[in-house]
Every structure is written in structure tokens, then in C-alpha cells.
Design an enzyme around this catalytic site. Structure first.
Site, PDB file in Angstrom:
ATOM      1  N   HIS A 362       0.794  -1.232   0.000  1.00  0.00           N
ATOM      2  CA  HIS A 362       0.000   0.000   0.000  1.00  0.00           C
ATOM      3  C   HIS A 362       0.824   1.278   0.000  1.00  0.00           C
ATOM      4  O   HIS A 362       0.266   2.366   0.160  1.00  0.00           O
ATOM      5  CB  HIS A 362      -0.925   0.043   1.216  1.00  0.00           C
ATOM      6  CG  HIS A 362      -2.028  -0.953   1.185  1.00  0.00           C
ATOM      7  ND1 HIS A 362      -3.268  -0.686   0.667  1.00  0.00           N
ATOM      8  CD2 HIS A 362      -2.068  -2.239   1.589  1.00  0.00           C
ATOM      9  CE1 HIS A 362      -4.037  -1.756   0.783  1.00  0.00           C
ATOM     10  NE2 HIS A 362      -3.328  -2.722   1.336  1.00  0.00           N
ATOM     11  N   LYS A 550      -7.904  14.341   4.687  1.00  0.00           N
ATOM     12  CA  LYS A 550      -7.117  13.095   4.631  1.00  0.00           C
ATOM     13  C   LYS A 550      -6.141  13.162   5.789  1.00  0.00           C
ATOM     14  O   LYS A 550      -6.051  14.193   6.462  1.00  0.00           O
ATOM     15  CB  LYS A 550      -6.363  12.998   3.308  1.00  0.00           C
ATOM     16  CG  LYS A 550      -5.587  14.271   2.949  1.00  0.00           C
ATOM     17  CD  LYS A 550      -4.858  14.168   1.622  1.00  0.00           C
ATOM     18  CE  LYS A 550      -5.746  14.315   0.409  1.00  0.00           C
ATOM     19  NZ  LYS A 550      -6.056  13.091  -0.296  1.00  0.00           N
ATOM     20  N   ARG A 551      -5.400  12.105   6.046  1.00  0.00           N
ATOM     21  CA  ARG A 551      -4.396  12.174   7.111  1.00  0.00           C
ATOM     22  C   ARG A 551      -3.382  13.265   6.802  1.00  0.00           C
ATOM     23  O   ARG A 551      -3.085  13.546   5.641  1.00  0.00           O
ATOM     24  CB  ARG A 551      -3.696  10.816   7.255  1.00  0.00           C
ATOM     25  CG  ARG A 551      -4.529   9.809   7.995  1.00  0.00           C
ATOM     26  CD  ARG A 551      -4.911  10.294   9.367  1.00  0.00           C
ATOM     27  NE  ARG A 551      -3.754  10.358  10.232  1.00  0.00           N
ATOM     28  CZ  ARG A 551      -3.438   9.430  11.124  1.00  0.00           C
ATOM     29  NH1 ARG A 551      -4.220   8.382  11.303  1.00  0.00           N
ATOM     30  NH2 ARG A 551      -2.355   9.563  11.858  1.00  0.00           N
ATOM     31  N   LYS A 556       1.430  14.421   1.389  1.00  0.00           N
ATOM     32  CA  LYS A 556       0.093  14.800   0.900  1.00  0.00           C
ATOM     33  C   LYS A 556      -0.011  16.308   0.685  1.00  0.00           C
ATOM     34  O   LYS A 556      -0.953  16.794   0.083  1.00  0.00           O
ATOM     35  CB  LYS A 556      -0.980  14.308   1.877  1.00  0.00           C
ATOM     36  CG  LYS A 556      -1.049  12.779   1.991  1.00  0.00           C
ATOM     37  CD  LYS A 556      -2.105  12.347   2.997  1.00  0.00           C
ATOM     38  CE  LYS A 556      -2.088  10.855   3.293  1.00  0.00           C
ATOM     39  NZ  LYS A 556      -2.748  10.054   2.232  1.00  0.00           N
ATOM     40  N   THR A 658      -8.161   7.127  -1.895  1.00  0.00           N
ATOM     41  CA  THR A 658      -9.532   6.666  -2.074  1.00  0.00           C
ATOM     42  C   THR A 658     -10.491   7.816  -1.803  1.00  0.00           C
ATOM     43  O   THR A 658     -11.615   7.824  -2.315  1.00  0.00           O
ATOM     44  CB  THR A 658      -9.858   5.483  -1.139  1.00  0.00           C
ATOM     45  OG1 THR A 658      -9.300   5.756   0.147  1.00  0.00           O
ATOM     46  CG2 THR A 658      -9.279   4.187  -1.673  1.00  0.00           C
ATOM     47  N   LYS A 662     -14.208   9.219  -3.556  1.00  0.00           N
ATOM     48  CA  LYS A 662     -15.431   9.599  -2.844  1.00  0.00           C
ATOM     49  C   LYS A 662     -15.906  10.984  -3.296  1.00  0.00           C
ATOM     50  O   LYS A 662     -17.102  11.219  -3.469  1.00  0.00           O
ATOM     51  CB  LYS A 662     -15.186   9.564  -1.323  1.00  0.00           C
ATOM     52  CG  LYS A 662     -14.885   8.147  -0.815  1.00  0.00           C
ATOM     53  CD  LYS A 662     -14.237   8.083   0.562  1.00  0.00           C
ATOM     54  CE  LYS A 662     -13.584   6.716   0.754  1.00  0.00           C
ATOM     55  NZ  LYS A 662     -12.699   6.637   1.938  1.00  0.00           N
TER      56      LYS A 662
HETATM   57  C1  NBG Z   1      -2.403   3.834   2.005  1.00  0.00           C
HETATM   58  C2  NBG Z   1      -1.973   4.736   0.852  1.00  0.00           C
HETATM   59  C3  NBG Z   1      -3.157   5.254   0.077  1.00  0.00           C
HETATM   60  C4  NBG Z   1      -4.051   4.101  -0.344  1.00  0.00           C
HETATM   61  C5  NBG Z   1      -4.423   3.278   0.882  1.00  0.00           C
HETATM   62  C6  NBG Z   1      -5.260   2.068   0.522  1.00  0.00           C
HETATM   63  C7  NBG Z   1      -0.965   3.037   3.845  1.00  0.00           C
HETATM   64  C8  NBG Z   1       0.256   2.301   4.207  1.00  0.00           C
HETATM   65  N1  NBG Z   1      -1.220   3.194   2.545  1.00  0.00           N
HETATM   66  O1  NBG Z   1      -2.716   5.940  -1.068  1.00  0.00           O
HETATM   67  O2  NBG Z   1      -1.218   5.807   1.369  1.00  0.00           O
HETATM   68  O3  NBG Z   1      -5.205   4.563  -0.967  1.00  0.00           O
HETATM   69  O4  NBG Z   1      -3.253   2.804   1.525  1.00  0.00           O
HETATM   70  O5  NBG Z   1      -4.630   1.280  -0.427  1.00  0.00           O
HETATM   71  O6  NBG Z   1      -1.689   3.470   4.697  1.00  0.00           O
END
Ligand code: NBG
Length: 824
Positions: A362, A550-551, A556, A658, A662
Site C-alpha cells: 500500500h 485526509k491524514r 500529501k 480513495t 469519494k
Molecule cells: C495507504 C496509501 C493510500 C491508499 C491506501 C489504501 C498506507 C500504508 N497506505 O494511497 O497511502 O489509498 O493505503 O490502499 O496506509
């Protein structure tokens, strides 16, 4: 195959709610607190679920289908009540029943704590996948941890983030059920004694002097939409082996009992609040092994109970999907169970394991790659370590055979190297599938990060572009738009999002445009009300809602966004006639508790908001809002209300994203870089319906590998950028402490601790971002053009359903068959 409108007996339901109030609280419904009323309703809804839940598992026992176990440290579920009502297809009926009882459904839903057993995208993806699996009638378990405290609650005080514990279980969680009959022992520490069986010559490995805990599962129902399937999310709690009793003069091991009591208490206490970053803490590895061991033991036992105790074909009915490297000990735990507890030899066990485990990557962020010091790993998991060592030894033999004399390959690919156990390498070596989460991400894995592995075993690699569930993020989160869409094209989109493309017919229809924009306006009013109530800030629903939620992470680039706001403010101040549509910049983000520069960024956003929102001279042309405690439940309200979706990560860094999907689904225009799934979003909706800026991932990677970028050059030559950066340290946004934002300033201009200045190319992309923002303003002025564009975003979002993603996992990786459940 939708089971349209299952029978619903309104009077029965009302009786149940009233009855629950007595049963649970010894109160009449009108005397119950709001929280208690929520519980009464939730239990009544749970009642509607139980027969389906039972029927589903009966059917699974009967058909013995292959099951996917989705192994994840995180499930960011969000509230269950409304979602369950929707998936039961009884939302309106229940709402009506509650009205007759004098209860307001929105108020009731608001009482539910968000089960927040996850950080961000990775945990939410797991939740969307469970929804899709059940809706598509695929047998599955989510396997995770029942954290006592989930993701912390964020409060903003004086502009600073304050973390408070998320006590989600305080009032009891109505949807879970405890399953003490499936408890398992999980062992830590001690040493391994080898015993030779004289008769067979076989060596037995026995763990001794260990500490152990009992893992006890709790199941949460996962409802399919419009069918009878109810799968389970199984989360494990830890209990001490023997309840320690102070009064007992038991001669047992006093010390050991205390240690085990503490182990159990600490183990599941709290979720680590890091996103895309691993902390390397011993307790975290314990958590990983804890839930993995319990889940694998249970899966193997279930299989054996249905196959006369024979495990040799386990892979035919069981597959473990590893959600990132966090559950990678699954590989060694399965080997241990097959060999030590079922008497298989290494080759048999390896053959089964390597057909059973698959891995999803991920992120390419290096600080997220889990590596455990051998010392820690072997002390905590002595038997598991032995197995990993042997896997590593054999893997190195394979590398040597394939690349004779190439030491470099071993250095780069070994599972154990330089005193560390590398979890990604173990997952790739043992897994039968390795996937990235968007096309670009998978390509970067193949060409850069995992190049050596890809060259050695290309057949394992594949892409699965992420998706989201339209049931939660449109049907539940945006009821007005959902109803309008159903009105126009029917309700097929709810389980087949491709059908939403039929809306394309309406994008030039003026009346439809008006209706669509009117719904957007109402959703903006709803969000404005939320902001007023929760932040005390007045925002104008006629302004452009420009949202980044987002986080908080440097990659980001929330910093790019707020620096641009500062720039725009300067522009307005120098030229008060500057013609722009009023804009509301909305932020929402949690920073990991120990992530200093992220927390400073939150403070900066809040301070900038303070100055700008209180400057009457700009006549409300810019507003800045930081929404406290961004989470799934307020996220649903936010996505529905956005005009502009900020997806501005440094190209190559966001594996997929994601949130971007949305927003698109809810009719917002993406303002973004060519990163993660943005690339595919643009492909679907067309370049003219998104606004793209910035370096490409190839350019970023080139700078990273070869150098050649100097932010100081931009600072020295670009007056606008220089002015904004100076404002970080001249007290304009921090008059009581001009040094407040010094670290941010430094991070953009100075090399520090081996980190390049402006690691995330903020200054490099600044001008092109500012241009893109002007482009947004320009396009918004063309009302019809804008309406058409946002409608096309909704219409072209079909690809981004997690239903599509799950069908791809099923077809290419898991090979599951649907199981249809009938209700007698
Ligand atoms: C996160 C990514 C995102 C991705 C999500 C789901 C982790 C390690 N990865 O870009 O930063 O959409 O995973 O796949 O949290």
C-alpha cells in the site's frame, strides 16, 4: 439477485425498541437517554440481522466454499446503524417506525461512536472491501484486533491538535457478539527446545518458559446489500490465561501470573496512530502476532473440522490476504501450525503456505517499510524466528541459483539482512500474489521499489486499483443525490456502479444541471451548518467549497495548499479589486501524535484561518476552516458538499488514494497531481473535467535519483514564494511566537539530517498549483460548463466501486465462488 423489500413488520419493530428499553435499562423509552435510545434501536436492528447471519454460516458449512481471510491491523468501519439499515433495504421503513415512536433517525445515528479501528485509507479500504464481499455474496472474514481505544479523537485548542482517547466501548457496542467458544492461546517469548522422536527420527520443536494470553473473538455482522449474506468481521480481544487472584495463596508462579495479566491488558489497549509510518515498537509486533496467530489457528481448525483433520489441501478452501506487511507473520505462523501441530514436513508445509498467502503493498514510502531487529523478533517469537530463518536460507539458495555470484542481489532481496527481518521480503517470497493498489503504483513497484523481486518472479505481480463502496459514500452519505440518480436511471447503480454512466445523457440538459447543482447547494448548506455548530465559523454556501480531507502527511502536501491560501490572501490585499469567486478552503486531518511537523502544519492552518477569517477588508472572499476530528461519519457529509477535491500529493507518493474517488462520486472536480488513482480518474472523466498540475512521477523520481533540484533558487528568484515563506517566520501568523513555524520554513529550504530541502517539491510545484487554482476559478465562472463537468465526474465514477476491485481480486487472486443464501 436482489431480494427486494424483505418483509418488515413495523409494529413488531416498534415493540422491539420499546422492549429493549425495559430489558436493557429498566426504563420506558421516553425516560431513556439519547445514547440509550440509540442502543434500543441498534438492538432492534441487530435482531433483524440475526436470522440472516445464522443462515449464511449454515450455508457456508453446508457448501464448504473457499473463504478469504482478509488479514488487517485496521478496519475503519464508521458507524454501522445507518449502513445496516440501508443494506437491509429497510432504511425508510425503520425511519418511519422511529418517527412514530417520536425518534429522529439522524439524532439516533449521531449517538453511535464511529468504530475507528484504523488510521486512514488502508483501514477504510478494508471496510469497503468487506461491504463489497458481502454484497457480492463471497464468503469472507475480516480478521483484526478489538482495540480498547481506536483512533484518537482530535480536539483543536488554540489552533493545536490535542489527542483524547476514543473510548468507543464505553456504553457497550450493540452490534458485536462475544464468541468465547473460539478462544485460542497465543504464546510469546521463552525458548525452543528440540526433542528428537527416537522412533520416527523426527525433530519436535517445543516452546518453553513462554508467556501467553488467551485470544477471544468478537464478531461484527457485515451485511450484503439487498441479499441475505451476513459475513463477519472477527476482532480479537486478549484475556489473561488465569484470572489473577490476589487473595489466593496458590503456589503457582506469582510473577508469571502478573506478567500475563499485564500482557493481556496492554496487548489490545490502543491502535498505533501512524499512517504510512511504522514506529518499530515491541508492542506493535506483539499485536501483529497476537491477531495473526489466533486467526490462523481458527481458520485451520475450521478447515480441519470439515476435512477429517487433513490439512494437505488447505489452499483449496482458505486464502489469507495480507493488508500491507503488518500481518506478514501469517506466513511463519501457518508454517508452524502445519509442521509443529499437524506433523507435516517442511516441503509439504511450504507448498501449502505459498499457495495460501497473498500480499498487497500500500505504499512506497520508505518510512513505512517494516523491518524488525533480529534481537527483538527472535526474543519475542523464538519459534517463528527459526522458521523465518529457514525460509530466508532457502530463499538465498534460490537467489544464488538464479544469479550466481551476485552478492548485490542477496543484499537487496534477503529476508534477513543487516540484523533486520524485512517483512515485505518475507511476504513477497512466500506469497502467491503481490499487488499494488493503482496502475501507477504497481508500475513503480515493478520498475523501482521491488524491481529485483519483479525480475525474479514477474508472474506474482499484478495491479488492483482501489475502490470505495457507493452504498456508504453515496446512498447513505448523500441521500438527496442518491434519490435523484435513482429517479433518473433507476437503482441498478447501487450494486453495479457502471450503470451510473447513464447520467452522461443528462449532462447537457439544463434542467438536470439545475437539479444537480441545487442538490450540491443543499449539501453545502448541511455542511455549513455542521461547521457552524462544530467550529463556530460562518461559511457561505455560495462560495466554492474547496476541500482537502485526509491524514496529515508531508507527502500529501497540506502545506502546499495553505501556502497558496497565504499567497492568494496577499494578492487580494495588494489588489482589492482582484476578481475571484469567494472560496472556502476546508481542511480536515489528524496528525500522528508524535509527528512534529505535521502538527505544526495544523497549527499553521488554524492561525492562517484566524487572521484571514477576521479580516473584514477582503469581504469574505476567502475563508479557511479546519474541521475538527475528521473521521468516516463527518466525512460522509463533507464529500457530499465539495466542489473541489484537493489531491495534491507529490507525484509517485500516494499509492492510490480513495478520498479522491469519494469526491468524484459525489460530483466534485479533482484538482490534483498525476499520482495514484488520480491518473485513472482523469482517464475516466477526461482531462477537461479535472485540473492537473505539477511534476510527473518520472520527474520526481529523476530528481530523487539524480539531484538537480534546489528550492533556494526558487526562493531567491520568485517574489511571491519568497514573501509567503518570510511570513512563516516574521510573526504575521504567529505574533506571540514568531519562531512557531521555523521548522516548516527550514524544511522547505535547508538540508537536515540527511533529508533534502523541500523533500516533497512544494516550491517546485507552487507556481503550477497557483495556476491550476486560477483555472478552477475561471471554470467555476462558467456555470453551465461547471455543472456539466461535475455531473460527468459522478457519471464516470463507475470504475471506482470497490465491487469492481473485489471482482478483480476474486478472479485473479482468490478464485472464490459466490454462495447464495436463502432465508426460510
Ligand atoms: C495507504 C496509501 C493510500 C491508499 C491506501 C489504501 C498506507 C500504508 N497506505 O494511497 O497511502 O489509498 O493505503 O490502499 O496506509
Amino acid at each position: 439477485m436482489l431480494q427486494r423489500k424483505l418483509k418488515f413488520d413495523k409494529e413488531e419493530f416498534k415493540k422491539a425498541v420499546i422492549g429493549n428499553s425495559k430489558l436493557l435499562y429498566r426504563k420506558n423509552l421516553d425516560e431513556a437517554t439519547k445514547q440509550q435510545r440509540f442502543q434500543c434501536v441498534a438492538y432492534a436492528v441487530k435482531d433483524l440481522i440475526m436470522d440472516r447471519w445464522i443462515a449464511t454460516h449454515k450455508q457456508y458449512d453446508k457448501e464448504d466454499p473457499k473463504i478469504v481471510y482478509y488479514m488487517s491491523m485496521e478496519f475503519l468501519m464508521g458507524r454501522a446503524l445507518g449502513n445496516n439499515m440501508i443494506n437491509l433495504m429497510q432504511y425508510d421503513e425503520i425511519k418511519k417506525a422511529l418517527e412514530e415512536l417520536g425518534l429522529d433517525i439522524n439524532e439516533i445515528e449521531d449517538q453511535e461512536p464511529d468504530p475507528a479501528l484504523g488510521n486512514g485509507g488502508l483501514g477504510r479500504l478494508a471496510a469497503c472491501f468487506l461491504d463489497s464481499l458481502a454484497t457480492l455474496e463471497y464468503p469472507s472474514y475480516g480478521c483484526g484486533i478489538r482495540y480498547r481505544y481506536g483512533m484518537f479523537k482530535q480536539e483543536i485548542k488554540d489552533g493545536y491538535q490535542i489527542e483524547t482517547p476514543d473510548d468507543w466501548l464505553r456504553d457497550g457496542y450493540p452490534f458485536e457478539i462475544k464468541r468465547p467458544e473460539y478462544r485460542y492461546e497465543v504464546k510469546f517469548g521463552g525458548y525452543v527446545r528440540i526433542e528428537k522422536d527416537e522412533k520416527t527420527g523426527r525433530e519436535n520443536f517445543i516452546q518453553q518458559d513462554y508467556r501467553s494470553v488467551i485470544a477471544v473473538p468478537y464478531d461484527l455482522p457485515i451485511l450484503g446489500y439487498g441479499n441475505n449474506t451476513v459475513n463477519s468481521l472477527r476482532i480479537w480481544d486478549a484475556e489473561p490465561v488465569v484470572k489473577f487472584n490476589l487473595n489466593s495463596f496458590d503456589k503457582g508462579d506469582y510473577q508469571k501470573a502478573i506478567e500475563e495479566e499485564n500482557l493481556a491488558k496492554n496487548l489490545v489497549e490502543v491502535l498505533y496512530p501512524n499512517d504510512n509510518h511504522y514506529a518499530g515498537k515491541e508492542l506493535r509486533l506483539k499485536q501483529q502476532y497476537f491477531f495473526v496467530s489466533a486467526s490462523v489457528q481458527r481458520a485451520v481448525d475450521r478447515y480441519k473440522s470439515m476435512h477429517n483433520g487433513d490439512v494437505s489441501k488447505l489452499y483449496e478452501k482458505v486464502t489469507f490476504q495480507l493488508n500491507d506487511t503488518h500481518p506478514t507473520v501469517t506466513v511463519a505462523e501457518l508454517m508452524r501450525i502445519l509442521m509443529d501441530e499437524n506433523g507435516l514436513d517442511w516441503d509439504q508445509a511450504w507448498d501449502i503456505t505459498s499457495k495460501t498467502v497473498a500480499y498487497t503493498n500500500h505504499t512506497i514510502m520508505s518510512e513505512a517499510l517494516e523491518k524488525w531487529p533480529i534481537e527483538l523478533f527472535s526474543r519475542l517469537l523464538p519459534r517463528i524466528y527459526q522458521i523465518v530463518e529457514e525460509i530466508n536460507r532457502r530463499f538465498i539458495e534460490e537467489i544464488k541459483a538464479k544469479y550466481p555470484g551476485d552478492q548485490e542481489k542477496i543484499r537487496k532481496m534477503a529476508i534477513i539482512y543487516d540484523g533486520q527481518v524485512k517483512m515485505a521480503h518475507l511476504a513477497i517470497c512466500a506469497g502467491y500474489s503481490v499487488n499494488g493498489v493503482a496502475k501507477l503504483h504497481t508500475e513503480i513497484l515493478k520498475k523501482q521499489e521491488l524491481k529485483d523481486f519483479y525480475e525474479m518472479m514477474p508472474e506474482k505481480f499484478n495491479n488492483k486499483t482501489n475502490g470505495i463502496t457507493q452504498r456508504r459514500f453515496l446512498l447513505h452519505g448523500n441521500p438527496l443525490l442518491a434519490e435523484w440518480i435513482t429517479d433518473k436511471i433507476g437503482d441498478g447503480w447501487i450494486t453495479d456502479l457502471k450503470q451510473i454512466d447513464k447520467l452522461s445523457l443528462y449532462v447537457d440538459d439544463l434542467k438536470a444541471q439545475q437539479e444537480f447543482m441545487n442538490i450540491k447547494y443543499k449539501n453545502k448548506v448541511r455542511l455549513a451548518k455542521y461547521i457552524k455548530e462544530n467550529n463556530g465559523i460562518e461559511v457561505d454556501p455560495n462560495s466554492i467549497f474547496d476541500v482537502q480531507v485526509k491524514r496529515l502527511h508531508e507527502y500529501k502536501r497540506q502545506l502546499l495548499n495553505i501556502l497558496h491560501v497565504m499567497y492568494l490572501y496577499n494578492k487580494l490585499k495588494t489588489d482589492p479589486t482582484y476578481d475571484m469567486t469567494p472560496r472556502t478552503f476546508i481542511f480536515g486531518a489528524k496528525a500522528a501524535a508524535g509527528y512534529r511537523i505535521a502538527k505544526q502544519t495544523i497549527k499553521l492552518i488554524n492561525n492562517v484561518a484566524d487572521v484571514i477569517n477576521n479580516d473584514e477588508s477582503i469581504r469574505g472572499k476567502i475563508k479557511v476552516v479546519f474541521i475538527e476530528n475528521y473521521r468516516v461519519s463527518n466525512g460522509e457529509i463533507i464529500f457530499a458538499a465539495a466542489d473541489v477535491s484537493e489531491q495534491i500529493s507529490t507525484a509517485s507518493k500516494e499509492a492510490s488514494g480513495t478520498g479522491n474517488m469519494k469526491f468524484m462520486l459525489n460530483g466534485a472536480i479533482t484538482l490534483g497531481t498525476m499520482d495514484g488513482a488520480n491518473v485513472e480518474i482523469v482517464q475516466e472523466v477526461g482531462e477537461e473535467n479535472a485540473v492537473i498540475f505539477g511534476l510527473s512521477s518520472d520527474e520526481v523520481i529523476k530528481y530523487e535519483n539524480e539531484g538537480g533540484y534546489d528550492p533556494m533558487e526558487i526562493f531567491n528568484n520568485d517574489q511571491d514564494v519568497r514573501e509567503v515563506l518570510m511570513e512563516l517566520i516574521n510573526g504575521k501568523y504567529s505574533d506571540d511566537d514568531p519562531e512557531e513555524f521555523r521548522d516548516i520554513y527550514n524544511s522547505l529550504l535547508n538540508f537536515k539530517d540527511g533529508r533534502r530541502a523541500d523533500t516533497y517539491f512544494i516550491l517546485k510545484d507552487f507556481k503550477s498549483y497557483a495556476k491550476a487554482q486560477e483555472e478552477i476559478d475561471r471554470r467555476y465562472k462558467d456555470k453551465k460548463g461547471w455543472a456539466k463537468s461535475v455531473m460527468l465526474n459522478t457519471a464516470k465514477s463507475g470504475k471506482f466501486s470497490s465491487d469492481r476491485t473485489i471482482e478483480e481480486y476474486v478472479k485473479d487472486i482468490w478464485k472464490l465462488k459466490k454462495v447464495h443464501v436463502e432465508l426460510k
